[in-house]
Write an enzyme that holds these catalytic residues in place. Structure first.
Site, mmCIF file in Angstrom:
data_model
loop_
_atom_site.group_PDB
_atom_site.id
_atom_site.type_symbol
_atom_site.label_atom_id
_atom_site.label_comp_id
_atom_site.label_asym_id
_atom_site.label_seq_id
_atom_site.Cartn_x
_atom_site.Cartn_y
_atom_site.Cartn_z
ATOM 1 N N HIS A 115 2.201 82.078 -0.887
ATOM 2 C CA HIS A 115 1.632 83.430 -0.947
ATOM 3 C C HIS A 115 2.687 84.539 -0.936
ATOM 4 O O HIS A 115 2.372 85.687 -0.667
ATOM 5 C CB HIS A 115 0.561 83.658 0.138
ATOM 6 C CG HIS A 115 0.980 83.377 1.552
ATOM 7 N ND1 HIS A 115 0.210 82.614 2.407
ATOM 8 C CD2 HIS A 115 2.048 83.775 2.269
ATOM 9 C CE1 HIS A 115 0.786 82.550 3.590
ATOM 10 N NE2 HIS A 115 1.914 83.255 3.531
ATOM 11 N N CYS A 167 6.806 81.940 1.401
ATOM 12 C CA CYS A 167 6.050 81.746 2.626
ATOM 13 C C CYS A 167 4.687 81.227 2.176
ATOM 14 O O CYS A 167 4.123 81.716 1.188
ATOM 15 C CB CYS A 167 5.902 83.075 3.365
ATOM 16 S SG CYS A 167 5.086 82.913 4.960
ATOM 17 N N HIS A 214 -4.401 86.431 1.665
ATOM 18 C CA HIS A 214 -3.577 85.357 2.236
ATOM 19 C C HIS A 214 -3.773 85.180 3.732
ATOM 20 O O HIS A 214 -3.255 84.246 4.324
ATOM 21 C CB HIS A 214 -2.098 85.591 1.932
ATOM 22 C CG HIS A 214 -1.369 86.448 2.930
ATOM 23 N ND1 HIS A 214 -1.777 87.715 3.289
ATOM 24 C CD2 HIS A 214 -0.228 86.232 3.641
ATOM 25 C CE1 HIS A 214 -0.931 88.238 4.170
ATOM 26 N NE2 HIS A 214 0.017 87.357 4.394
ATOM 27 N N GLY A 215 -4.506 86.085 4.361
ATOM 28 C CA GLY A 215 -4.728 85.981 5.799
ATOM 29 C C GLY A 215 -5.623 87.109 6.268
ATOM 30 O O GLY A 215 -6.321 87.745 5.478
ATOM 31 N N PHE A 256 3.630 79.318 12.126
ATOM 32 C CA PHE A 256 2.986 78.516 13.164
ATOM 33 C C PHE A 256 2.688 77.112 12.661
ATOM 34 O O PHE A 256 2.720 76.839 11.460
ATOM 35 C CB PHE A 256 1.671 79.167 13.637
ATOM 36 C CG PHE A 256 0.606 79.244 12.564
ATOM 37 C CD1 PHE A 256 -0.196 78.141 12.273
ATOM 38 C CD2 PHE A 256 0.390 80.411 11.841
ATOM 39 C CE1 PHE A 256 -1.172 78.200 11.284
ATOM 40 C CE2 PHE A 256 -0.585 80.477 10.855
ATOM 41 C CZ PHE A 256 -1.371 79.364 10.579
ATOM 42 N N PRO A 295 -5.243 81.606 6.847
ATOM 43 C CA PRO A 295 -5.218 81.701 8.306
ATOM 44 C C PRO A 295 -5.754 83.054 8.790
ATOM 45 O O PRO A 295 -5.596 84.075 8.111
ATOM 46 C CB PRO A 295 -3.727 81.568 8.642
ATOM 47 C CG PRO A 295 -3.066 81.085 7.403
ATOM 48 C CD PRO A 295 -3.895 81.580 6.272
ATOM 49 N N GLY A 296 -6.371 83.044 9.968
ATOM 50 C CA GLY A 296 -6.827 84.290 10.583
ATOM 51 C C GLY A 296 -5.869 84.739 11.664
ATOM 52 O O GLY A 296 -4.978 85.554 11.445
ATOM 53 N N MET A 352 -4.176 83.105 15.822
ATOM 54 C CA MET A 352 -3.998 81.879 16.593
ATOM 55 C C MET A 352 -5.233 81.494 17.407
ATOM 56 O O MET A 352 -5.339 80.366 17.877
ATOM 57 C CB MET A 352 -2.770 81.992 17.494
ATOM 58 C CG MET A 352 -2.913 82.997 18.611
ATOM 59 S SD MET A 352 -1.544 82.883 19.789
ATOM 60 C CE MET A 352 -0.359 83.978 19.057
ATOM 61 N N ASP A 366 10.622 86.602 2.612
ATOM 62 C CA ASP A 366 10.382 85.190 2.892
ATOM 63 C C ASP A 366 9.767 84.549 1.647
ATOM 64 O O ASP A 366 8.561 84.349 1.543
ATOM 65 C CB ASP A 366 9.451 85.042 4.100
ATOM 66 C CG ASP A 366 9.405 83.608 4.617
ATOM 67 O OD1 ASP A 366 10.114 82.750 4.050
ATOM 68 O OD2 ASP A 366 8.667 83.347 5.582
#
Length: 483
Positions: free
Chosen positions: A331, A101, A406-407, A207, A380-381, A383, A98
């Site tokens: 990322h 992304c 990146h997460g 998301f 992001p962690g 949802m 991806d």
């Protein structure tokens, strides 16, 4: 299978796999993690992939992995590797399927009080306007001529065609346009796959969230970024869809043939690569740039539809609600950059696969409005827990070629999550946190359930304690759209 090899402690945030651990290593591998995270990191054997990356022809500095490290294709997800611009190789496994992304953050001046009882209606409208799920198709029908323009100039095409504001480009990494893109290096199959999907989230870990800026840790930097405690923001996470996936697939096949024909010694065929200065290496880089441009245009179009959704439900203009893009970061990408190595300025290609650029204050690549405080980094962690906003710091320039995590990183495979978690359990978690979830599939929710991910707080502590980044703000979801 788990990693039973050496992980020697450098300090509280770094662990080394020495060069003598594996035959063929040209350098060491360094994993960023706290001691508490090591058992999980060892469990999926991702450190072996970090050691394998250290065998890449032309690698300079260390092979590195961020605390969100987990098993990937060739490179671990969370992997960073720089190669010499003249003698190095480029590897699609170091960028990912991806391509580009990434994450985009959009602020507003709205509070929960302004939203009132319209939260669910807003999430429903966003869900209607931003297609999500496996194979999802965008709302805008473009032809091959328009697609070629998108591959060539990225977000610029989107803005010129009414999907957003000119100032959005200033706060997009590379201004939403990789200059080395060459559309003649993209296959017809990649074009065909990308054509119907422009302006869609897709599936997997992608998301769209509506978040509350719940905590501000650095008032000065948050003010520069335009983030104010108690206001709402939108986080968008997606990439280049089938177009980028096909570009990666096409060139991986060619590079596998190349390494076989040229007897390139690699510990894993998934590390298939080609010299940067070869025709194959140059062609892939040019095609990768096209995939990156597609992804930026994709997130730009989603930004436009998010603004329209807010306008419809709240009856105010996007300008009046101050719906400005804070930043857009990639990322999954390779970048030509200049870094200090052994006190010399050197041109390198930095592979970031599940890793984010985190340039410190002063770098010319940072848009002027943020140059004095450092590049925004959006992490992001999951949802349920939401997203951190960080700022790049000097340590990233000294240690990681300007890179950070990146997460949160997976702690369960998608298959394991599907097997061990239930939809009722996930929905109960979301409901108890007062988060409204719209999802395209049960499978997508289970695969991306909160319990499938590591503790993002631990990940953030490591990269901040190591001096790579500094905390600016924490965003908590109130509504989530998943594929």
């Amino acid at each position: 299978m788990s990693w039973e090899g050496k992980l020697n402690k450098i300090d509280d945030n770094r662990w080394e796999i020495p060069m003598d651990e594996k035959l063929g290593m040209r350098t060491n591998a360094v994993i960023y993690a706290s001691e508490d995270m090591l058992s999980q990191i060892r469990s999926d054997n991702a450190p072996m992939q970090a050691a394998n990356v250290a065998c890449l022809p032309g690698i300079v500095g260390s092979s590195m992995a961020m605390p969100d490290i987990h098993w990937g294709y060739g490179f671990p997800i969370g992997g960073v590797a720089a190669v010499d611009s003249n003698e190095g190789s480029i590897s699609p496994g170091g960028i990912g399927f991806d391509i580009n992304c990434g994450v985009r953050l959009i602020k507003t001046d709205l509070t929960l009080e302004d939203l009132g009882d319209k939260k669910n209606a807003l999430i429903d409208e966003l869900y209607s306007n931003v297609p999500s799920g496996l194979g999802s198709k965008g709302l805008t029908k473009v032809g091959y001529k328009e697609l070629d323009d998108i591959l060539a100039v990225g977000s610029e095409w989107a803005v010129e065609n009414g999907y957003g504001w000119e100032k959005d480009l200033e706060v997009t990494e590379e201004y939403g346009h990789m200059q080395d893109a060459d559309i003649t290096k993209v296959s017809d199959k990649a074009r065909k796959r990308g054509l119907p999907q422009l302006g869609s989230l897709g599936s997997g870990n992608h998301f769209l969230e509506v978040d509350l800026v719940e905590n501000v840790f650095d008032e000065r930097t948050a003010k520069v970024y335009g983030l104010k405690q108690g206001t709402l923001a939108i986080t968008v996470h997606c990439g280049s869809r089938g177009c980028g996936h096909q570009i990666a697939t096409d060139y991986l096949q060619e590079m596998e043939r190349y390494i076989k024909q040229n007897s390139v010694d690699l510990p894993d065929r998934q590390l298939a690569c080609a010299p940067l200065d070869s025709k194959l290496g140059e062609d892939y880089y040019a095609a990768m740039c096209c995939g990156a441009n597609y992804a930026w245009a994709n997130r730009q179009m989603i930004t436009h539809w998010a603004r329209e959704s807010f306008e419809k439900i709240l009856g105010r203009s996007a300008e009046d609600m101050e719906m400005d893009v804070v930043y857009d970061v990639a990322h999954n990408i390779a970048k030509k950059e200049r870094h200090d190595i052994d006190r010399h300025h050197e041109d390198v290609l930095v592979h970031r696969k599940g890793a984010t650029r985190a340039f410190a204050p002063g770098r010319s690549e940072i848009t002027l409005r943020y140059r004095n405080v450092g590049q925004p980094v959006i992490i992001p962690g999951n949802m349920k827990v939401g997203t951190y906003v960080l700022a790049g710091r000097k340590g990233s320039m000294e240690q990681t070629f300007g890179s950070t995590c990146h997460g949160a990183g997976r702690q369960m495979s998608r298959k394991e999550a599907m097997k061990s978690l239930t939809m009722d359990g996930v929905m109960q978690q979301m409901t108890s946190s007062d988060i409204y979830l719209r999802n395209a599939s049960t499978e997508g929710v289970l695969e991306e359930a909160p319990d499938a991910y590591k503790n993002v707080d631990q990940v953030i502590e490591v990269v901040c304690n190591a001096g790579l980044t500094e905390k600016v703000a924490k965003l908590t979801p109130i509504g989530v759209i998943k594929g």
